[in-house]
Each structure stands twice: as C-alpha cells, then as structure tokens.
Design an enzyme around this catalytic site. Structure first.
Site, PDB file in Angstrom:
ATOM      1  N   ASP A 251       0.860  -1.189   0.000  1.00 42.53           N
ATOM      2  CA  ASP A 251       0.000   0.000   0.000  1.00 42.53           C
ATOM      3  C   ASP A 251       0.896   1.239   0.000  1.00 42.53           C
ATOM      4  OD1 ASP A 251      -2.911   0.920   1.906  1.00 42.53           O
ATOM      5  OD2 ASP A 251      -1.456   2.254   0.998  1.00 42.53           O
ATOM      6  N   ASP A 362      -4.245   2.140  -4.711  1.00 49.50           N
ATOM      7  CA  ASP A 362      -2.902   2.215  -4.114  1.00 49.50           C
ATOM      8  C   ASP A 362      -2.599   1.004  -3.243  1.00 49.50           C
ATOM      9  OD1 ASP A 362      -4.284   2.674  -1.683  1.00 49.50           O
ATOM     10  OD2 ASP A 362      -2.637   3.910  -0.964  1.00 49.50           O
ATOM     11  N   GLU A 363      -3.336  -0.060  -3.432  1.00 51.69           N
ATOM     12  CA  GLU A 363      -3.263  -1.127  -2.447  1.00 51.69           C
ATOM     13  C   GLU A 363      -3.603  -2.465  -3.077  1.00 51.69           C
ATOM     14  OE1 GLU A 363      -5.703   0.011   0.745  1.00 51.69           O
ATOM     15  OE2 GLU A 363      -5.555  -1.886   1.817  1.00 51.69           O
TER      16      GLU A 363
HETATM   17  N1  LIG Z   1     -11.281   8.766   3.794  1.00 54.97           N
HETATM   18  C1  LIG Z   1     -10.476   8.614   2.737  1.00 54.97           C
HETATM   19  C2  LIG Z   1      -9.513   7.592   2.701  1.00 54.97           C
HETATM   20  C3  LIG Z   1      -8.698   7.481   1.592  1.00 54.97           C
HETATM   21  N2  LIG Z   1      -8.830   8.329   0.559  1.00 54.97           N
HETATM   22  C4  LIG Z   1      -7.961   8.260  -0.614  1.00 54.97           C
HETATM   23  C5  LIG Z   1      -6.749   9.114  -0.388  1.00 54.97           C
HETATM   24  C6  LIG Z   1      -5.686   8.137  -0.028  1.00 54.97           C
HETATM   25  O1  LIG Z   1      -4.404   8.593  -0.370  1.00 54.97           O
HETATM   26  C7  LIG Z   1      -6.068   6.939  -0.827  1.00 54.97           C
HETATM   27  C8  LIG Z   1      -5.541   5.655  -0.261  1.00 54.97           C
HETATM   28  O2  LIG Z   1      -6.097   5.411   0.997  1.00 54.97           O
HETATM   29  P1  LIG Z   1      -5.247   4.816   2.183  1.00 54.97           P
HETATM   30  O3  LIG Z   1      -6.199   4.298   3.197  1.00 54.97           O
HETATM   31  O4  LIG Z   1      -4.263   3.850   1.657  1.00 54.97           O
HETATM   32  O5  LIG Z   1      -4.520   6.051   2.839  1.00 54.97           O
HETATM   33  P2  LIG Z   1      -3.181   6.734   2.412  1.00 54.97           P
HETATM   34  O6  LIG Z   1      -2.557   6.034   1.289  1.00 54.97           O
HETATM   35  O7  LIG Z   1      -3.446   8.175   2.211  1.00 54.97           O
HETATM   36  O8  LIG Z   1      -2.315   6.588   3.732  1.00 54.97           O
HETATM   37  P3  LIG Z   1      -1.647   5.268   4.279  1.00 54.97           P
HETATM   38  O9  LIG Z   1      -1.916   4.183   3.319  1.00 54.97           O
HETATM   39  O10 LIG Z   1      -0.221   5.606   4.368  1.00 54.97           O
HETATM   40  O11 LIG Z   1      -2.248   5.033   5.603  1.00 54.97           O
HETATM   41  O12 LIG Z   1      -7.491   6.940  -0.816  1.00 54.97           O
HETATM   42  C9  LIG Z   1      -9.785   9.304   0.610  1.00 54.97           C
HETATM   43  O13 LIG Z   1      -9.925  10.046  -0.337  1.00 54.97           O
HETATM   44  N3  LIG Z   1     -10.598   9.452   1.691  1.00 54.97           N
HETATM   45 MG   LIG Z   2      -2.194   4.000   1.128  1.00 50.66          MG
END
Ligand SMILES: Nc1ccn([C@H]2C[C@H](O)[C@@H](COP(=O)(O)OP(=O)(O)OP(=O)(O)O)O2)c(=O)n1
Ligand SMILES: [Mg+2]
Length: 1200
Positions: A251, A362-363
């Site tokens: 991720d 992204d995952e």
């Molecule tokens: N409530 C949310 C959660 C996520 N996303 C979007 C933005 C994030 O960048 C992407 C990926 O979600 P992730 O849960 O993987 O979160 P991040 O990648 O931002 O952080 P991390 O994976 O490092 O915890 O989805 C969003 O728009 N709103």
């Molecule tokens: Mg992420």
DNA sequence: ATCCTCCCCTAC
DNA sequence: TAAGGTAGGGGAGGAT
C-alpha cells in the site's frame, strides 16, 4: 510559498501554478499521446463521442481560417472560451485570437481551454469555474492594443482575493444557487469530476479489471522474478527458508500526498493535506484581517505522516485539521496522476506474479508463494527489492506487510508504515496479535468498536478471552467467528481477484437542492445516463432498478453545516422489477421518476439521489447467454398445483386467445373435450409489459380463468365423491363391514344442497372485466355469498378396515379415491402460526404455498380446519388466499392463539433503535412483538372509557390556514419565529411524533417505508454533533396546542359504542394486489374500514381511487364541468374521510378539503351557491365522521 | 435449514 | 463554501 499558504498575502498560493502556467498545468503521458478526452469519451458512450467529433471539427475549421489570417503570435499557447455576451462579441474575439496566434474554443474544455472570457457570469458559473482563469475581454483587446501579452490576473473577472464575486445575498440570487445544483445540465459530471470517492470507486473496478486482463493474457513469464533471483543470488550465502504460503499486502504511503509531492519537492517534510477548497483558509469577513479559518468542512482526502503526527487523519475536515496543525499545507487533487501511478504500480507487481487481488488504486494483496519459490528469496528480500523498484519508478514510497494470511499481512503493513515493510513469521504471530487493537482489525468500524467497548475489549489479547458464543451473539454467526479467528491471527481468505459484479449504481448525495419535480426529473435523467454508461461498460443489463433517496431528517436543519452537504438524512429506497433486463437510460429514468412519485417525498427535502441496478445479466457481445429469468413467485407454484389435479397434456393449453375472451365452456373437461380452458400466460418477452408486477397481474387473470375451467373438473370430482359415499352408505345398509373405520366426515361432507358447492372462480369469471363497484352492492345482506363446511378430519387419519372386503372392479374409482384420501389426509398444523385471523369479521388470509392453485374442495389444511373448529364459516378461497367469517364466541381462544403465535423473547426483541456513528438513532424495526401489539390493538378493548371528546368550539383562527401545521418546514419562518418557544417545540414534537408513527404504520413488506434509517455517514474524526433533540416526550405544557385536534388522535380509533364489535386484520393482502377482480369481490364482502391502512396502499385497485391525488382530480373535474356537484362525488368524499380519519391520514384529508374549499371559493354566482351547499353538507359529514372515529372535532373552515 | 429481501456496515 | 461514491459481506426477520 506553500508554507505560507494560509497567510493573507498568499492566500491563493495553491493557484500560483496557474498564474504562471495556466491550465493545463501538467501534461500526462496519455495526454501527450493525443486527444486527452478520447479515452473518457469512448468510455462515456455515444453522445460524448459525438461531442468530441464536433469539437474537433470546429477546431479544424478554426485552424483553417487562422491560416488565412495575417497572424501574430501574441496569444500563442492560449486557448480561450467565451462565455455569455461580451464586448467585443465572441465572434470578434475569435477573429482576434486567430489573428494573434491563439486558439478559440467554442466549447469549454477543462483541459485545454486556458482562459475563459466573460464580462459577467451568473453565480452558478462562478461556482463552477471557481479557480479557473476567468478574464475580462479587455485582456485580449488591451494586449493587442499594447502589442504584448498582459498578465491576465490583472483582468480577472472576479479576483478571489477581493472576494467581490456577487454573493447570493438576495433571495433571487439564492434561488440561482439552488438551480445550479439540480438544474445545471451537467451537474452529474461536474460533481463526479471532482469527487475523490467517486474516483476511488471507479479505480477500484479498473484495477480489478487490469489485474484480470493481466491474468488472462499472462504467458507465465515474469521478468521481475529473474532480476530478483539474480540480484540476491550474487549476495553472500543467506539462510534458506522453508517454502510456505506467504501473503503480502502492499500500500502506498499517504498516496495522494505522495503523488502530489512529485511535482512539489520543496514541500517535503512539511505537513501536507490533499483536499478541495483552495481558499478555505479565510472567512469572507476575516479575509482582510487575514484571520485563520477553522470551520472549513472540506474533507482531507490524504495527509502525510508529518501531518498525522499532529493528529490528523484521512477524512477529517480541513477546518478541524487546521486547528490541530496550523502549518498544514494544502495541495490540490491530481486525479489523472494518481491513476497513472496506480497503473505503474500494478504493472510492476505483475512483473513478479499475477496472484494479485486489487484492493484499491494504491493497495493490493499478493500471494507471494510462487515468486519466492521461483526466485529462491525470502519474503523480506523480495519485498525490499520490490519496494525499491516501486520507489524508483514512481517516486512514491509503498509500505508492505507479509504474513501467512491476509490478516497478518494487513496488520503488518500498518505497523510498517511509513516507508517500511514487515514480515510476521509464524512463531511471532501470537505475540504480534496480542498487541493489536481491535479497532485496527479489518472489518471493525464505528459500530463494531461500540460493541467491543461494551464488551470491554480493547486489544486482541483481551479478545481471545471472549468465547465464540459471546462473540457470535454480539456480532452474528459469521462476524463472531471472524473476530474469534482474527484475535488468534487466523484468517482463511484466499487471494482472489475475480468476482462477478452483482450491482451497478450511481449516487449523488452532494449539492442536491431541488425545488421542483421537473428539476428532479432532469437530474434523474442525467443520472440514468450515467448508469447506462456504467451498465454498458460492465456489459450487463439489470432486472431490478432501485431508486435511492436521502431525505432530510426531520430533526435536521434545512441547511447542514457542510456547504451543500446532505446532512442527517433518512434513507428511502424503492424498486421495480423488470421482466426484461435493461440498460436503457430511458427506461431507468422513467421507472425511477415513477418510483419517486410513489414515495411521496417532497423534492425540496431531497438531499441525495441514487440509482442501483441489481439482478444483472451478462450481455456478452459473444453471448447468447441464457438470461436469468425474474424471480419465480407464488404464481408459478400455483400453476404447478393446478397442473397436478388432472394431468395436463403436454401440448399448449387450449384456447390461447386474448385477455378478454370468454372462457369456452365446450372446452372444459367435462363439458366438451377432456380439458379445461387455460390460456397461456403472457410471455415474459411481451413488449407491452415492462414490470414484473404487470406481468403477474395479467398472468393471474389468466390463471383465474383457467381455474374456472378447473371448477368444472372439481365439481365432477365432487359428484364422484358423493357417488362413492352413497355406495359406502349402501354398503353399510347392506350390513357389510365398512371399508373404513371412520367415515362420518363423508356423510357430513355430503351437501344437502349442491348449490352450496360453489367456487370463487365462477364468481370471478362473471366480473372479470367489470370495473369496481363504488360501494358494496351486497352490503345489505349479511349472508356470505358462498358457504361451505369442511369437517376436520380429526387428528387421526382414516385407517383402512382390515376386515373390509376388497373393492370389486366396478367399485374402483381412482379419481374419487384419490380425492378422498386427499381430503382425509392428516396434515400437521405447521402453518398455523403464520396465518391467523381476528374474530368476527370476514378475514382474509394467505394460503400456504402448497395450496396455491387449489380450489375449495381441496382446502383440507390446518387453517381451514381450525376455522371450522372454531365455528367459523368458510366463505371463499382463491388462488392464494381465503376468506372466512369467524365467530366472536371464540374470541378468547383466538386471542390465546395470537398470544401463542407471537410468544416472543422479550429480551431478544428489545430493539430500542440503534445509535449510529452520527449520533442518530434508527427506528426500531417493527418486530413480531410490535406486530402483535398492533393486532391486539385492533381488538376493541371492552369497557375502557374513552376520553371525553374535546370541546368543539373553534378558537378564532387566523389567516387562511385551515389546518395549521403539516410540516414545520412549510411554515413561514417569520411566523414560526414569532411564536413562543415552547409552543414551537411542541409543534415540532407533535410533527415528529406523527412522522414516526406514520413511518411505522406505513411499513409495507417489500417496500421501503418500513425502515426509516439514518444515512450512514462514514466514520468522522469529528465528534458527532450533539444530539439536536432528545426524543423526549411532549412538553406537558397546559397550553392549547396550535396543532389541530386531529393530530391528537394517535390511537387506532376505537369503534363507537353502538357499532358492532368489529375488528379485522388482513394478514397478507399481497395477492390482492395482483387480482383487481378479487379486490372488488373482497370489497363487497369486507367493510372498507376493516382493511388496515397499511395494506391499502398495496391494493391500488381498491384504494387507489381514494388517494388524495385522485380525489383532488375528481374535485377539479367535477367543478370544472358545467354540471352541478354530483352525489357520487359526495359519497366518495365521505368514504375518503372515513378512511383518512381511521388511518390518521389527516394530512391527506387536509389536502382534499383544502382543494375543495379553494375550488368552491373560486366559483361565482349560482354555481357557487350550489357548490357551497354541497361543501357544507360534506364538511358537516366530515365533522361527524371525525367525531365518531377520532373522538375529536375536525376543524374545517366554513365558506365566507 | 435455507432461501429472500431489506437494510446496515465497512473499505478505499 | 464544496464536490459525503460505491460494491460487497452479512444480519434480522420472514417465507418456504
Ligand atoms: N477517507 C479517505 C480515505 C482514503 N482516501 C484516498 C486518499 C488516499 O491517499 C487513498 C488511499 O487510501 P489509504 O487508506 O491507503 O490512505 P493513504 O494512502 O493516504 O495513507 P496510508 O496508506 O499511508 O495510511 O485513498 C480518501 O480520499 N478518503
Ligand atoms: Mg495508502
């Protein structure tokens, strides 16, 4: 500069890009390839394809013209679009652009148009074009005049800093805002283009498809594996690990931020958030003083780890984030870039293995077992190598977790973040899990955390101590088991990417402020087109279309805190089942709009609209795939039963003709040829039938006619039975031993009068095409139309008498014997609990499905037996239901039965409503217990004295309002505010109480009013708003409530003293919905009042004509026609009043009376006199009716 | 016991 | 200002 983004001088720092380099800011690889729109448009389908072609043509034309002109290159690289009237005109501006090397776009193109030229913009456009370069035409003319390109910022139409865009301060401008949301022809696309969650959802599907296609086209070669093997092979000796299953979860770290930082390297190390609302850092008023603004309700999509250190989380509101982290730097979305990186990400991983499950852009989950084996590397070696490649090629860091299952992999990722990886080896599992918090387990959200809190469980160590039974009792069998296993680090899900799509939907729950149904329709058409595109993309068609509405919660303010947000809402869903699966926007729109009208929801209160398509079938281009038929319903079973009675020949049923043709007697089994008439049901492919319900209706009609034919067969069977019984008698008389030991039922079954043997089918046939009688033609006669007594076969089945002599050849009569056996067969009382009736009224019950299609003679089922045991009189039976009279003498026993039927575990049924994460309560779902109470309520309580009717003298009412309150939202704000606070509170309470009651009352199985649920908003970091109003009881103020007395009566009106004891419950009238003729007949038998309101809506044939809408129409028609008021109308109005009063549907009555009042009041001269008289008479009756049913006075104004 | 329907919940 | 979508798992309660 971005660090200071929040400070006054650079408040639109995020727009700096635009200053120097107007849109498009960035050229993606795809764009450089060619027309950036093309892919989108292909995806979007025909209409857009057309637009593309048209746009291109215009461009070409423009270029050709430009060639001829004497050009300079003043505007090279600049593309303008002219909006609205300008001076000079658009035509002139176009010419000027051509002359000076610029480009002119007739249509605005988000990506290519760099500047919009306008002299004036409606507010709606300003909002739309917010953040875009909107420039006065003087920019062009001045630049040309001065011979150089002047900075466009100097000519900005509405410079953001000065904040001098016209504000929607006036009511007029305000209405324009509303128009924007619903009325803008492109709102759906506008919204989706900016919605991160929409993109996330779409990308998920696309990622899955990408993986799918990579899997499909894989030739088994993985270039990455070889590189990996070679890299590690050259390293000094490494410990060899045993081969076993290894799952990786990988991720990106703060994905959107990481991508955003690619083009903003100078921001690294600062707290960053990706979100909308570029100027959200200042209040309008505070702009000048440069004050910080902490109330932005823009959601942070992603924030980096620096920001998270300050306590920020994804999904937080910008305002509260700024409070926690004042240095927060905000960067805009770059959706295309996210998508590009995502694709690279997937391609990289796919070069090692295709055992991938896409989770989001992204995952992903990866089964590494094969890669590790093939490359002889350890999990940690592989993941390190992979993460480096990902970083090298994308510039973004990804974190990864590995373990023997998905759970461990996911949890390890969380620990490893940011920019790290972690492998949980088997021996470590136990200690690793012990420290995992339950709220970090996948599948644990707001609601589950609440439950864990109640259990006092914080981490998995504690969770392990909770028994499986306990967990299952709290979370349900599956989830209980899941958490039980998770606590121990166990998870048996496998990595699998391929799934069959089960639904396709599109929702918009933002910016919905509509003022007219027309707006709703326009919007819904747009949404339907979007859904069609999605259906087509997925190559599916749908059998079931669901309209999903979010309706402002009655307690919620008209405008929520979040600008244009949906606020607290109730969900209202309705669906249609279609015979033929569809992908047509046209059909979806038509049906959806019809559904909307059915809900009766006020458009002004709509805060969200969605369409969901289910029961999908593939429309493979290749495929003449067998399409899934709509759900088989009871009718088909009924038909099967019919078929069982007498063997139908395999050929088609006879006499296939049109719907109205009469039943052909000569074709019946015993009249003419061997078989009864039966007509083919309408084929499912009948183009004139769209809804499954329409088809069912028609099919039932055919079934009934078929049954008329069967009636003859049964009569003959009955004759045979009689003959047979007579033989038995003769045999007895002859002194021979009886064939059976028990036979009294046969004697009793012999009808003295064969005419009593009648069948509903015959009656129905007479009236098949007759319209509904307005009143009960048989109301005078108390006698049921049909009577039949079937003796219970007692508890014991008949036993053959061993001493009886064998039947002679003559005596053999298979048909009659069969029927005899059938009639005397003992059946268990297993249906009893589900079907019951209430004393003393004709009652209708749905027959067990095993009896559908059976006619009267065959109703040897426990219900009928029970009815007869209780002294009830069997009245009639039809395809799926039965009617009978019951004797009140057995009332107590019946009530016992009811009690028994609904004996219910109090503990378990206690459902006080559940608070969701927003602090809202959803209504307790109507349970059996509630249902039972409703039933018992129907039974008039013996001598409970009713409260004395309130005094009738009307207090002076002011203004024209005859019924003061229907909804607080309908009251003029000023008037409302002028009232004393406690009075307002009381009104509000009353209204809400009424709403809730109505919501419960209207519970229609299969329909959505049953559950009024609160729209689940995802878990906010913000504390839920303090409950706006506790569901406290009405203030006991002695003040006279403003609300009319009619609203006082909440109880089912008790029958008046003189009326006979009467109560009714229609257990399940669903079939009536399908058989209008039946409905008419039942109406003739049942007093109208005995059909509960909750069921009435389901019988439009019966009650549709009494809906407020129809009444209003009739009134209008009648008043318009030159004739005077007719008696029929008066009667209908009275009927309507009865139903309304009984069902507490006072607002319906109100609508009708208001209309009548207005119509009559609008008349002049003699006509007015006649109608006024009628009005007076009718309203007098209304008052009497109300007095009787509501025990309260109805305040109806008199005509001046 | 197993299905169905209408929701609620969760994830990104 | 702000862009709160979307699909699937599964539970409750009823029907079969
Ligand atoms: N409530 C949310 C959660 C996520 N996303 C979007 C933005 C994030 O960048 C992407 C990926 O979600 P992730 O849960 O993987 O979160 P991040 O990648 O931002 O952080 P991390 O994976 O490092 O915890 O989805 C969003 O728009 N709103
Ligand atoms: Mg992420």
């Amino acid at each position: 500069m971005e660090t200071k983004a929040a400070k006054a001088p650079n408040q639109h720092a995020a727009r700096q890009d635009m200053v120097n380099q107007p849109v498009p800011v960035k050229r993606t690889a795809r764009e450089l390839d060619g027309d950036g729109d093309e892919e989108d448009d292909k995806w979007r389908g025909g209409h857009h394809g057309y637009m593309v072609v048209k746009k291109r043509k215009l461009l070409q034309q423009f270029r050709n013209e430009a060639k001829e002109a004497n050009s300079s290159s003043l505007f090279r690289g600049i593309s303008i679009h002219v909006n609205g009237n300008t001076s000079p005109t658009a035509e002139e501006l176009k010419r000027l652009m051509m002359l000076h090397g610029g480009t002119y776009h007739l249509y605005y193109n988000t990506k290519k148009t760099t500047h919009i030229i306008a002299s004036n913009l409606p507010y709606t456009k300003i909002v739309q074009l917010y953040g875009k370069a909107v420039v006065k035409p003087a920019w062009i003319t001045e630049s040309i005049r001065q011979g150089c390109l002047l900075p466009w910022r100097d000519f900005e139409l509405y410079p953001v800093a000065s904040n001098n865009a016209p504000q929607p301060a006036t009511e007029k401008a305000g209405s324009e805002v509303i128009a924007l949301k619903a009325g803008d022809p492109n709102y759906v696309n506008q919204f989706y283009a900016r919605s991160r969650l929409h993109h996330l959802s779409m990308w998920k599907v696309e990622s899955k498809q990408l993986v799918q296609s990579l899997q499909d086209t894989s030739d088994g070669s993985f270039p990455g594996r070889e590189r990996l093997r070679q890299y590690y092979a050259q390293l000094p000796s490494r410990p060899k690990e045993a081969l076993k299953k290894v799952i990786m979860h990988i991720d990106f770290d703060c994905f959107f931020v990481s991508v955003g930082l690619l083009s903003r390297p100078h921001l690294r190390g600062k707290p960053i958030a990706v979100c909308h609302g570029t100027t959200g850092f200042k209040t309008k008023e505070g702009a000048k003083e440069g004050q910080e603004r902490f109330d932005s309700k823009s959601e942070i999509s992603s924030c980096n780890y620096e920001a998270r250190n300050a306590g920020l989380k994804n999904g937080m509101y910008l305002g509260s984030a700024k409070q926690m982290c004042p240095d927060l730097v905000q960067i805009p979305y770059e959706f295309e870039e996210y998508k590009r990186i995502s694709t690279v990400f997937y391609e990289i991983v796919a070069s090692y293995t295709i055992d991938i499950e896409a989770i989001s852009c992204d995952e992903m989950l990866v089964d590494c077992t094969d890669v590790l084996a093939a490359s002889s590397t350890s999990p940690v070696e592989f993941v390190g190598f992979l993460r480096k490649e990902i970083f090298d090629r994308t510039g973004c860091t990804a974190s990864a977790g590995l373990g023997k299952n998905q759970l461990l992999a996911r949890l390890a990722t969380r620990k490893a973040k940011p920019n790290g990886h972690m492998y949980v080896s088997d021996p470590e599992v136990k200690s690793f899990m012990n420290n995992v918090l339950v709220k970090d387990l996948p599948g644990v959200g707001y609601s589950a955390v609440e439950k864990f809190d109640k259990l006092g469980v914080k981490d998995c160590g504690e969770l392990q101590k909770v028994s499986l039974e306990k967990l299952q009792s709290v979370f349900g069998p599956k989830n209980g088991l899941k958490f039980f296993n998770y606590a121990r680090g166990t998870d048996d899900r496998v990595v699998a990417n391929d799934t069959v799509r089960k639904s396709v939907s599109a929702d918009v729950n933002y910016g919905m402020r509509m003022t007219s149904v027309a707006q709703f329709e326009a919007f819904f058409r747009e949404l339907s087109e979007e859904v069609q595109r999605r259906l087509d993309t997925a190559r599916v068609k749908a059998h079931l279309i669901t309209l999903k509405l979010l309706v402002r919660h009655p307690d919620a303010p008209f405008e929520p805190d979040k600008f244009m947000g949906c606020g607290q809402c109730n969900a209202v869903n309705k669906s249609v089942s279609l015979i033929q699966p569809t992908n047509s926007a046209e059909i979806i729109a038509t049906e959806g709009i019809a559904l909307f009208k059915k809900t009766g929801v006020d458009v002004k209160e709509v805060r969200g609209i969605g369409v969901q398509c289910q029961r999908l079938v593939q429309t493979n281009a290749k495929g003449t795939e067998a399409k899934e038929a709509p759900k088989d319903r009871s009718l088909d079973k009924a038909k099967k039963n019919v078929g069982k009675k007498v063997d139908l020949p395999d050929e088609e049923p006879l006499n296939v003709s049109d719907e109205t043709a009469d039943f052909d007697e000569s074709q019946t089994s015993l009249g003419g040829s061997a078989m009864p008439v039966a007509r083919l049901r309408p084929p499912m492919s009948d183009a004139s039938l769209r809804k499954t319900s329409e088809w069912s209706r028609k099919a039932v009609r055919y079934d009934i006619q078929a049954e008329v034919g069967w009636t003859r067969v049964y009569n003959q069977v009955w004759e045979n039975l009689q003959q047979w019984a007579l033989k038995v008698k003769a045999q007895q008389n002859s002194g021979e031993p009886p064939r059976f030991l028990e036979h009294t039922h046969i004697q009793e079954a012999l009808p003295a009068d064969k005419d009593k043997l009648n069948l509903v089918g015959q009656l129905v046939a007479k009236d098949v095409s007759a319209s509904l009688p307005p009143r009960n033609p048989n109301a005078a006669t108390k006698e049921p139309i049909l009577k039949m007594k079937i003796e219970s076969p007692k508890k014991l089945p008949l036993k053959p008498n061993p001493k009886a002599r064998a039947k002679t050849q003559d005596e053999l009569d298979p048909v009659a014997d069969n029927e005899f056996q059938r009639m005397t067969k003992d059946t268990e009382h297993k249906f009893w609990l589900n079907y019951f009736a209430v004393p003393e009224v004709p009652s209708i019950t749905r027959m067990p499905s095993s009896l559908h299609g059976c006619t009267l003679v065959y109703l040897d089922n426990p219900i009928v037996r029970r009815v007869n045991e209780m002294g009830g009189k069997f009245v009639a039976a039809k395809v799926t239901w039965a009617v009978w009279h019951l004797n009140t003498a057995y009332e107590d026993e019946w009530l016992d039965e009811l009690e028994g039927a609904y004996a219910y575990d109090e503990e378990q049924s206690a459902d006080p409503g559940v608070a969701n994460k927003r602090g809202n309560k959803r209504m307790a779902s109507p349970t059996k217990k509630v249902h039972k109470q409703m039933l018992l309520d129907l039974n008039p309580a013996p001598a409970v004295p009713l409260p004395p009717p309130p005094k009738t003298p009307e207090p002076e009412r002011k203004k024209t309002s005859m019924f003061e309150i229907t909804s607080p939202s309908q009251i003029d704000e000023e008037v409302l505010m002028a009232l004393p606070a406690d009075l307002r509170a009381e009104m509000y309470e009353t209204f809400i109480a009424q709403k809730k009651l109505k919501a419960q009352d209207d519970g229609e199985p299969g329909q959505s009013w049953k559950a009024i649920s609160v729209f689940p908003i995802k878990n906010k970091v913000e504390a839920p708003k303090p409950a706006r109003n506790e569901p406290k009881k009405l203030s006991q103020s002695s003040k006279q409530p403003l609300v009319t007395d009619m609203f006082r009566s909440r109880k089912y009106p008790a029958a008046s003293q003189e009326a006979p004891k009467k109560a009714a419950k229609v257990v399940d009238l669903v079939e009536l919905n399908l058989v209008p003729e039946k409905a008419a007949e039942v109406l003739a038998e049942l007093p109208l009042e005995t059909i509960p309101s909750s069921q009435q809506a389901r019988i439009p044939e019966l009650f549709g004509s009494r809906s407020a809408d129809t009444m209003v129409k009739r009134i209008q028609e009648s008043v318009k026609s030159s004739r005077g008021p007719d008696e029929a109308l008066a009667l209908q109005l009275e009927d309507f009043c009865v139903v309304c009063c009984r069902d507490k549907k006072i607002s319906q009555l109100e609508t009708v009376v208001k209309r009548l009042y207005r119509e009559v009041d609008g008349l002049r001269g003699r006509r007015r006199d006649v109608w006024a008289k009628m009005y007076e008479k009718v309203t007098t009756h209304f008052r009497l009716i109300a007095q009787k049913y509501l025990k309260s006075a109805l305040k109806i104004p008199t005509l001046p």
